[in-house]
Design a protein around this motif. Sequence first.
Motif, short mmCIF file in Angstrom:
data_model
loop_
_atom_site.label_atom_id
_atom_site.label_comp_id
_atom_site.label_asym_id
_atom_site.label_seq_id
_atom_site.Cartn_x
_atom_site.Cartn_y
_atom_site.Cartn_z
N SER A 179 8.06 -3.06 -7.75
CA SER A 179 8.04 -1.62 -7.52
C SER A 179 8.84 -0.88 -8.60
CB SER A 179 8.60 -1.29 -6.14
OG SER A 179 8.58 0.10 -5.89
N ASN A 190 2.38 1.97 -3.46
CA ASN A 190 1.37 2.45 -4.41
C ASN A 190 1.07 3.92 -4.20
OD1 ASN A 190 1.12 -0.01 -5.68
ND2 ASN A 190 -0.62 -0.69 -4.46
N ARG A 232 0.83 -1.20 0.00
CA ARG A 232 0.00 0.00 0.00
C ARG A 232 0.87 1.26 0.00
NH1 ARG A 232 -5.14 1.94 -0.90
NH2 ARG A 232 -6.11 0.23 0.23
N ASN A 282 -1.73 -0.16 -9.32
CA ASN A 282 -1.59 -0.61 -7.94
C ASN A 282 -1.40 -2.12 -7.84
OD1 ASN A 282 -1.87 2.00 -7.02
ND2 ASN A 282 -4.03 1.80 -6.51
N ALA A 312 -4.64 -3.27 -3.72
CA ALA A 312 -4.90 -3.83 -5.05
C ALA A 312 -6.24 -4.54 -5.10
CB ALA A 312 -3.78 -4.78 -5.44
#
Length: 296
Positions: free
Chosen positions: A163, A78, A75, A227, A262
């Motif tokens: 990432s 994102n 989280r 995400n 997500a």
Amino acid sequence: MGNLIKAEFRKILTTKSWWALLIPAAVLAFAFAAGLGYIANEFGNILTSSEAERIASALGIETGSLPMGLLAVGRAINMALMFAVIIGVFAVAGEYSKKTITTTFLTAPNRAMALTSKMITYISWGALYGLAAVAAASLGILLGVDSERLPTASQWLGVAGASVLAGALATLFGVGVGALWKSVAGSVVTLLLYMLLAENLWISVSYGIWGNDVAWMGAVLPNGALNGVVGAIPAEVFGASGVRVPGMEDDFAWFLQNVAGAPGAFSWWGSALIFGGWVLLFFGGGWLVNQKRDIT
């Protein structure tokens, strides 16, 4: 091409925008991971014993060793990657705003090569933003998560790789939006309103009304797909995405996916392919528009 890429790097490094966006991205990732990590560390109190045991059994670990920190990292990354989208907007829209796009296009052999050099350059910067986000988020969970609930080395490497990939794709998406719009302010404001508010609100409301029948929307819309590149990994680890833990209810799986950032994600690679399609749509559109656009 090499000289064009060098020129693009100089343009970025001689302005404040790259670090003015990278610093808050890292700070946000760190703060969000630390705060959510603390909450996730107490997640066992929220889970019913049967649900916790089912997940732990599927992972082959003790209930108290569930990698709660992984949810916080996903989280937090994102949230930080929104800054990667914004830095991408500056690639073309920033030059239109500063009236330097004329020089850029006239000094390059052709516009296609100028845009290709921007694409290569900003892929590198997007990867840097992704790396910074995972590094800052990792430091954050060290503060709020017990050592036995931290991700394993393989899980962390998976999130780190995702990432970096998500950062590169996010930046290219921003480049495409900025190339289509030409306005930094218009592109940034619209993207923030859509990706942080409008899409998330629509996904939550639609799921509340129609339930699991529309869960797929979170996986295919732009923000949800981006995400999902990172967030689907912790969701999959908890058996809430991809191969589901047997007996896990849809609402609980949706909840875990939301915690990981997500909702509705199919898998990390599926999310990457879907968001890659959005990148091609916007970047390709910007590419075509700027082949004929007036730059005087």
